[in-house]
Write an enzyme that holds these catalytic residues in place. Structure first.
Site, PDB file in Angstrom:
ATOM      1  CB  CYS A  11     -15.709  -6.204  30.845  1.00  0.00           C
ATOM      2  SG  CYS A  11     -15.131  -6.972  29.323  1.00  0.00           S
ATOM      3  CG  HIS A  25     -20.184  -7.258  30.271  1.00  0.00           C
ATOM      4  ND1 HIS A  25     -19.851  -5.927  30.348  1.00  0.00           N
ATOM      5  CD2 HIS A  25     -19.301  -7.810  29.419  1.00  0.00           C
ATOM      6  CE1 HIS A  25     -18.797  -5.694  29.577  1.00  0.00           C
ATOM      7  NE2 HIS A  25     -18.439  -6.815  28.998  1.00  0.00           N
ATOM      8  CD  GLU A  81     -22.627  -4.603  32.197  1.00  0.00           C
ATOM      9  OE1 GLU A  81     -22.387  -5.352  33.160  1.00  0.00           O
ATOM     10  OE2 GLU A  81     -21.765  -4.291  31.349  1.00  0.00           O
TER      11      GLU A  81
END
Lengths: 769, 145, 256
Positions: free
Chosen positions: C82, C208, C210
Site C-alpha cells: 500500500c 493489503h 495482511e
C-alpha cells in the site's frame, strides 16, 4: 455585592461571552473583583451546556450506570466495560461518545473530522489503544442542495480523519430527514482496549504536589476559540461564517504520531510503575483540561502561559488558555519521569518535525492550593477557586411532557386499508420501494469511503451484519461488537418510546452477531432546552432510556448531551436519542454475519407480526399518519435476544438479523443480498398476512429477529427453553432469485433497487468479495 | 472564459515545510517554500460573483485557515511552478456540488522556492526541484511561466 | 519494518510476518542507524508524511530510505504494501526501469478521486521465477486482500506501460475469486495491483493481504465452514500465503 459586579456584566457583554447576566454576577461576587478576560472565557467554557450539562444533569441521574460488567463508570472522559480475561489479564473496552453537530453544520468536513479527533483523545487518555469508531449520522433531505453538500463533506471528513490515524470504522447508521436540513447530527462512538491494571485516570494522582503539568501536541493557535459556548448556541445562517472561526482545524496525521508516541509513554509508565494523570484538551482548552485534572485530584495548578508553544505571535492570554486548538493532550507526571516523556514525544517521535511548533513541553506545576493560577508575561491573568470553576452551575428547566395520542386499532386498520386502496401494488413492488427508501437503502457506498479493516482486528466490517465486530487482543478469542440504535421518525412521534426502541435496537443488533450486551452509551440530540416542549421531549427520552436499560439489564458507561440543535427559523431537530451498545463475545468462532449461508435453511421469524406502523418506512411511503410505534415487550425481547445468541453459539442458526427499518420482508431481502454464497429466498406471505389481517404487516417494524435455521430440532428445543414462539416464513434457496408468493425477481434486480439510491449519491466502487 | 484563484494557508503550511526539508536535503539552495492551491474555473456569463461563491465552499476556501486571492493570469507567475495531473479532465463538481455558471474546474498546486534573501531561486534550481521532487512525470506535468 | 510518521499498518503486518516464522522489528524514521542488520525490509501501509506533495514522495527521499535502497541494490528483499508500494515507486525501485528516485511509474490518485476500501482478490501475473521474493508461490496464485487506498492507480506513459507488461514487471493484477482478471476498482492501468523490479527482489503491492490473513477476517464461506472451532478461526489462512512465500524467500537467503 462588590463594586465590580455590574462592571462584570458589562465586560461579559463586551467580550461576547455566552454567560448570562446572573452567571456573570455570581462570578464577580465570588471573586470579589472584576474578572479578567481570561477568567470570563474560562467560566464561559466551563459553565457552558457542553461542559457542565447544566440543564440535563438532574435528569441524567435517572440512568442506571452500575453493573458487574462495568470496570469504570460514568465520570471520566470515557467509561470502561469488562471484555474478559486472557493470559491472566483482565481486558477492558473503553467507550466514549460525542456529538459534533454544530461544527459539522458550519464547516462539515472539518467539523466531522475534528469530531473523530476529539473522541479518539477521550479514549487515548484512559491509557488505551484506540481500536474502533462508529458514527451515527443524521442528514437533511438529499433533494436540498446544501444538505447534499453537508452529507458528502461529513462522510469525507470522517473518512479523512479515521483513515489517516489508522482506526477502523466499524459501524454506525445514517438517516435522512427534513428536520436535519439546517442541523446535521454527527455523533461518534470510539472504542479502546486497555488492561484493567493499566487504566490511566484523568486526575492529578495522590501526592502529586510539585509534579509537572506537560502539554503535548499541536502549537496553540486562534482556531477553535470559543468552541464550547458556540456549540450551545442556536445556529443562524448569517452567523455561520462568523462561527467558522470556532471550528478547530484537524490534523489527523499529527494525531497518528501522537497516538503512537503516547502508546510508547504508556509502556514506559508501566515499566517504571509510575501512576500519572492524562487528559485530552477539548472544550475549554488548556485551562479547562488542566483545571479539571487538578480539581479531580483535589489539587491546584500553577500554569505559565508563556511556556505554551504557539503558532502565532502575540496571542492574547485568553486564547492561549481557552482556545480549542486540536490534537493536544495534558499529562501530570513526576519530575523524575518528565525527561523520558519529553524525549519520547520530541525526539523518538519527533513531533517538531511532523508539524511546525508541535511538541511536548512543561507548562506548569501541580499545587496544593485548590486554586487555578495562570500567569502571562509576569501578570496573573487567572486566579480562581477550582471547585467553583469546575463545579459548574445547575438549572432546572421548565418542561412540558409530550402529549400521548395514538389511534385506535380500528382507525389504524381503516387507515391501512384506505392507503393501500389509493396506492395498489404487489408485495414485491412494495418491497422494491421499501428497499430503495433512503433509510433502508444499502449504505455500502458510504462504508467504502471508510477504512474498516486497518489494524487487522476486524472480524465483521460495517455493512455485513447488524453490528461491527473486532477481535482486539491478538491471539485471544475475545470479541467486541458495537451496535447502534435510534430512529428520528420514531422520535418525532413519541420521544420516550423512541428512546426505549433505540435501546432495544442497539441491544438487538449486538445479539444478532452473537454477542452479549455489556454496556450502553447514549448521545442525546435535542433542540433548545429553554423551550419547554423541547425540554419535555428530552426528559421523556431520558425516562425511556432509563426504563429500557433497567428492563434489559444493561448499564450506561458513557454518554453525551447536545442541545440547541435548532435553526434560527425555530426548527428543532427530531428528538434524537441515539444509543450504542457494546457487546462482548467470549469465543469469536461463534459469531455470524447476517448473510444467508446455506440453500435449504428455514427462514424463521422470532417476533409476532403485528400491524404497528407509526414511524415506519411503509407508513411514509403509503402516506399513513399513524402515531402507534411498535410495541416493545421487554420480557419477550430479552428472551428473543437470548435465543438468538444461544442458537448462534450452538450452531442451530447460521445467521440472524434484527427486524428494523422496512420490516420483516426487507430484513429477509437484506440477508439474501449480503449472502456470501449469493443465496436467494422463497417466502409464502399468505398465512402471516391472513393471521394479521393485512399483508402490509410484512413491513411492520416489530422488535424481533429473522434467523436462518440450519438445525431445526436444536432450534425448536432452544425456542421452547426461552419461551419464544417463532414461525416459519420461508426458505433459503440456491437460486439467484427472490420468490414472494407467486412473484419472482432476480437478486440482481433487487440488489439494484437496494444499492442504487446511495450509490448514485456517494459513488460506486466495486470489489470482488 | 477562465478565472483563476490562489488559495493559501493562514495557519502553518506543513506541506510546504516538509517540501522545504526534502528540497534542502536534495541540495536545492532554498530557504523558504511557498505553496498555493490554484483553482481554475471555466465559466460562462451566468457565473456572477465567483469569488463570493467559492469563498463559502469549504473544499476550496475555509476562512478558518485559508486566504483566497484572484489571479490576473491563467498562467504561473515568474518563479512559480504549477504541478497538475496529466491529461486531467476538468471536474464538474466541487465537494459533490455544482457551481452555478461553472462548466469545469481544475486544481493544481503552485510552488515557489525562495532563497535566504527572499528572492526566487535561480531557474535551473527550480527545474532541478521539479525534476527531482515536485513533479512525478509518470502522471504529472509541471507548468512554468 | 519501517515506520514513518503517518504509517498505520505496522502492527498487523508485523503479526503476519511473525506468524510465518520470521523475526521482525519496527524501526522508526528517527533510527536509521538500526537498519543495517536486517535480512529483509517491509514498508507497511499508512500515510507516510501525510502523503504530502504526493503519496510516498517525501518518504522516498527520507534518510532511512538510503539504507533500504542500498539493501535493495545489494539484492536483499524489499516488500512494500500500500503506502509502502507508493514509496517504492517514488524511490524508483519499482518497476526499476529508470534512475533511483526518478519515478517512471506511479500509484496515482484513484480514478474515483477518493479513498476507497474494498475487498479484492489479486492474482500472480508473472512466472513465479520472476519473483524470487515470493519463493515457491504457485503460478497464477489468487490471494484475498483489502484494497484500502486513495492512490492506487498505476499510471505511466504508454511506452513505459508496454515495457512493464513486456518485461514482466506486472506482478499482480486484480481478479475475481476464481482468478479471472477484472477491471481494477481504482482504475489502475493494466489492472495492476503490484509491480516487481527486474531482479525480482523488490515487490510493491497495493492491496493489503495482511488484512485478510486470518480465518476470522474472511468474509466468504470459508469462515462459516469453521464456525465453532476456536483454534481454526484464529489461525492464519487466506492472505497469509503471500507472507509464507515471502518467508520462504527470506529464510532461504538467510541460510545461504
Amino acid at each position: 455585592m462588590t463594586a465590580g459586579v455590574d462592571d462584570a456584566v458589562a465586560r461579559g457583554r463586551e467580550l461576547g461571552v455566552a454567560l448570562s447576566d446572573d452567571e456573570l454576577r455570581r462570578i464577580a461576587d465570588h471573586l470579589g473583583r472584576l474578572p479578567t478576560a481570561t477568567e470570563l472565557f474560562a467560566f464561559d467554557a466551563q459553565w457552558s451546556e457542553h461542559c457542565s450539562y447544566k440543564s440535563s444533569r438532574e435528569h441524567l441521574k435517572k440512568l442506571p450506570t452500575e453493573g458487574p460488567s462495568v470496570l469504570l463508570g460514568v465520570g471520566e472522559d470515557a467509561g470502561i466495560v469488562r471484555l474478559g480475561e486472557w493470559n491472566g489479564e483482565t481486558y477492558g473496552i473503553v467507550v466514549a461518545h460525542e456529538s459534533h453537530n454544530h461544527p459539522s453544520q458550519v464547516v462539515p468536513f472539518e467539523g466531522a473530522a475534528t469530531g473523530i479527533g476529539g473522541i479518539v483523545r477521550d479514549v487515548l487518555c484512559m491509557g488505551a489503544e484506540v481500536i474502533g469508531i462508529a458514527d451515527p449520522l443524521r442528514f437533511g433531505r438529499l433533494e436540498n442542495e446544501h444538505c447534499r453538500y453537508v452529507a458528502q463533506q461529513v462522510v469525507d471528513g470522517i473518512a479523512a480523519y479515521g483513515n489517516a490515524i489508522g482506526v477502523p470504522n466499524v459501524g454506525g447508521d445514517v438517516f435522512f430527514d427534513e428536520s436535519f436540513d439546517d442541523n446535521v447530527l454527527v455523533n461518534v462512538v470510539a472504542l479502546g482496549l486497555v488492561k484493567e491494571k493499566d487504566i490511566i485516570h484523568s486526575r492529578a494522582p495522590e501526592g502529586s504536589v510539585g509534579w509537572d503539568i506537560v502539554l503535548v501536541g499541536k502549537a496553540t493557535d486562534r482556531s477553535g476559540f470559543g468552541g464550547a459556548s458556540f456549540s450551545s448556541l442556536t445556529l443562524d445562517e448569517e452567523d455561520a461564517d462568523q462561527n467558522k472561526g470556532a471550528v478547530q482545524v484537524p490534523d489527523p496525521f499529527l494525531k497518528n504520531v501522537i497516538m503512537r508516541a503516547s502508546y510508547a509513554v504508556f509502556a514506559e509508565l508501566r515499566a517504571n510503575g509510575i501512576v500519572a494523570g492524562f487528559k485530552d484538551l477539548g472544550a475549554g482548552g488548556l485551562a479547562g483540561c488542566s483545571a479539571e485534572l487538578c480539581a479531580a485530584g483535589g489539587m491546584g495548578a500553577e500554569v505559565e502561559l508563556d511556556r505554551v508553544s504557539t503558532a502565532q505571535r502575540d496571542l492574547p492570554p485568553e486564547v492561549i488558555a481557552i482556545g480549542e486548538t486540536q490534537e493536544r493532550l495534558c499529562w501530570i507526571v513526576p519530575p523524575s519521569f518528565t525527561p523520558t516523556l519529553l524525549a519520547i514525544y520530541n525526539e523518538m517521535y519527533s513531533l517538531p518535525r511532523v508539524a511546525r511548533g508541535a511538541c511536548a513541553a512543561i507548562i506548569g506545576k501541580v499545587s496544593d492550593t485548590g486554586r487555578y493560577v495562570a500567569k502571562h508575561c509576569g501578570e496573573t491573568v487567572m486566579d480562581v477557586d477550582l471547585e467553583f470553576l469546575t463545579g459548574g452551575v445547575r438549572y432546572h428547566r421548565e418542561f412540558v411532557m409530550p402529549p400521548h395520542s395514538r389511534e385506535t386499532e380500528l382507525e389504524r386498520e381503516r387507515a391501512v386499508v384506505d392507503a393501500v386502496r389509493v396506492r395498489p401494488a404487489t408485495l414485491l413492488a412494495r418491497l422494491r420501494a421499501v428497499l430503495a427508501h433512503r433509510d433502508v437503502a444499502s449504505r455500502a457506498s458510504i462504508f467504502r469511503r471508510y477504512d474498516g479493516v486497518v489494524r487487522g482486528c476486524t472480524a465483521i466490517p460495517p455493512g455485513f451484519a447488524d453490528a461491527g465486530v473486532l477481535v482486539p487482543v491478538p491471539g485471544a478469542p475475545l470479541g467486541v461488537a458495537v451496535g447502534i440504535g435510534g430512529n428520528p421518525r420514531y422520535g418525532k412521534i413519541d420521544p420516550r418510546h423512541a428512546a426505549e426502541l433505540a435501546v432495544a435496537e442497539a441491544v438487538g443488533h449486538v445479539a444478532a452477531v452473537g454477542a452479549h450486551a455489556a454496556a450502553l452509551t447514549d448521545c442525546l440530540n435535542f433542540g433548545d432546552p429553554t423551550v419547554p416542549e423541547q425540554m419535555g421531549a428530552f426528559v421523556a427520552a431520558v425516562d425511556g432510556l432509563a426504563h429500557a436499560a433497567r428492563e434489559l439489564g444493561v448499564p450506561y458507561v458513557s454518554g453525551n448531551v447536545s442541545f440547541y440543535n435548532r435553526s434560527s427559523s425555530g426548527k428543532h431537530v427530531a428528538p434524537s436519542p441515539i444509543v450504542g451498545c457494546i457487546g462482548t463475545i467470549a469465543d469469536v468462532s461463534r459469531i455470524a454475519t447476517m448473510g444467508f449461508k446455506h440453500a435449504g435453511s428455514a427462514i424463521v421469524v422470532t417476533a409476532p407480526l403485528e400491524l404497528a406502523l407509526g414511524g415506519s418506512v411503509i407508513a411514509e411511503l403509503l402516506g399513513i399518519a399513524s402515531a402507534t410505534l411498535p410495541e416493545l415487550r421487554y420480557h419477550a425481547f430479552v428472551r428473543q435476544c437470548a435465543l438468538v445468541t444461544d442458537a448462534l453459539a450452538c450452531g442451530a442458526i447460521a445467521s440472524a438479523h434484527l427486524i428494523g427499518d422496512g420490516g420483516t420482508l426487507a430484513a429477509i431481502a437484506k440477508m439474501s443480498l449480503t449472502s456470501p454464497r449469493r443465496c436467494g429466498f422463497r417466502v409464502d406471505p399468505k398465512p402471516v398476512a391472513e393471521h394479521a389481517g393485512h399483508e402490509i404487516v410484512w413491513f411492520s417494524e416489530v422488535p424481533g429477529f429473522v434467523v436462518e435455521v440450519v438445525d431445526a430440532a436444536s432450534f425448536a428445543e432452544l425456542g421452547a427453553r426461552h419461551h419464544v414462539d417463532a414461525y416459519d416464513a420461508g426458505e433459503v434457496t440456491g437460486e439467484p432469485d427472490a420468490v414472494i408468493g407467486d412473484e419472482r425477481v432476480t437478486l440482481a434486480e433487487l440488489r439494484e433497487a437496494w444499492e442504487a439510491p446511495l450509490r448514485e449519491f456517494y459513488g460506486a466502487s466495486t470489489g470482488s468479495a | 472564459m477562465t478565472q483563476t484563484f490562489a488559495v493559501t494557508l493562514t495557519i502553518p503550511d506543513n506541506e510546504a515545510f516538509t517540501a522545504f526539508e526534502t528540497l534542502a536535503r536534495l541540495g536545492i539552495p532554498v530557504a523558504r517554500v511557498v505553496r498555493a492551491d490554484i483553482w481554475q474555473f471555466e465559466v460562462d456569463a451566468s457565473a456572477g460573483d465567483l469569488a463570493g461563491t467559492i469563498s463559502s465552499i469549504e473544499t476550496i476556501h475555509n476562512p478558518n485557515k485559508h486566504r483566497l486571492a484572484a489571479r490576473e493570469s491563467d498562467r504561473p507567475i515568474p518563479g512559480e511552478v504549477w504541478v497538475a495531473t496529466r491529461d486531467e479532465a476538468p471536474a464538474t463538481l466541487v465537494g459533490g456540488r455544482a457551481i452555478p455558471g461553472v462548466r469545469g474546474v481544475r486544481r493544481r498546486t503552485a510552488w515557489r522556492l525562495l532563497d535566504d534573501s527572499g528572492r526566487d531561486v535561480a531557474p535551473h534550481e527550480l527545474d532541478r526541484a521539479i525534476e527531482t521532487f515536485l513533479c512525478n512525470p509518470a502522471f504529472q506535468v509541471a507548468i512554468t511561466a | 519494518m519501517l515506520v514513518f510518521p503517518g504509517t498505520n499498518s505496522e502492527d498487523e503486518t508485523l503479526r503476519a510476518v511473525r506468524a510465518v516464522g520470521l523475526e521482525g522489528e519496527l524501526v522508526h524514521w528517527s533510527q536509521p542507524e538500526k537498519l543495517a542488520r536486517f535480512d529483509a525490509y517491509i514498508l507497511p501501509g499508512g500515510f507516510a508524511y501525510e502523503d504530502r506533495i504526493r503519496a510516498g514522495a517525501v518518504a522516498a527521499h527520507d534518510a532511512v530510505m538510503d539504507s533500504v535502497i542500498e539493501a535493495a541494490q545489494a539484492g536483499k528483499y524489499v516488500l512494500g504494501i500500500c503506502n509502502g508500494a507508493q514509496i517504492l515507486a517514488e524511490a524508483g525501485l519499482v518497476p526499476g526501469t529508470g534512475p533511483l528516485r526518478r519515478p517512471t511509474a506511479a500509484f496515482a490518485p484513484n480514478a474515483s478521486g477518493r479513498f476507497q476500501s474494498v475487498h479484492v482478490h489479486v492474482k500472480l501475473a508473472v512466472d513465479p521465477s520472476r519473483v524470487p521474493i515470493l519463493a515457491g508461490i504457485e503460478p497464477g496464485a489468487v490471494i484475498p486482500a483489502w484494497a484500502s487506498h486513495g492512490d492506487g492507480r498505476l499510471a505511466a506513459p504508454d511506452d513505459e506501460l508496454a515495457r512493464i507488461e513486456r518485461d514482466g514487471h506486472l506482478a499482480f493484477v486484480y481478479c475475481d475469486r476464481d482468478g479471472t482478471t477484472v477491471a481494477a476498482p481504482n482504475g489502475s492501468a493494466l489492472s495492476c495491483a503490484g509491480l516487481v523490479n527486474a531482479e525480482g527482489n523488490v515487490l510493491a503491492i497495493m492491496p493489503h493481504p495482511e488484512r485478510d490473513a486470518w480465518t476470522f477476517q474472511h468474509l466468504d464461506a470459508t469462515r462459516d465452514a469453521v464456525r465453532g472451532n476456536t483454534e481454526e478461526m484464529l489461525a492464519p489462512s487466506g492472505g497469509i500465503v503471500f507472507f509464507e512465500a515471502f518467508a520462504r524467500a527470506v529464510l532461504a537467503e538467510a541460510i545461504a
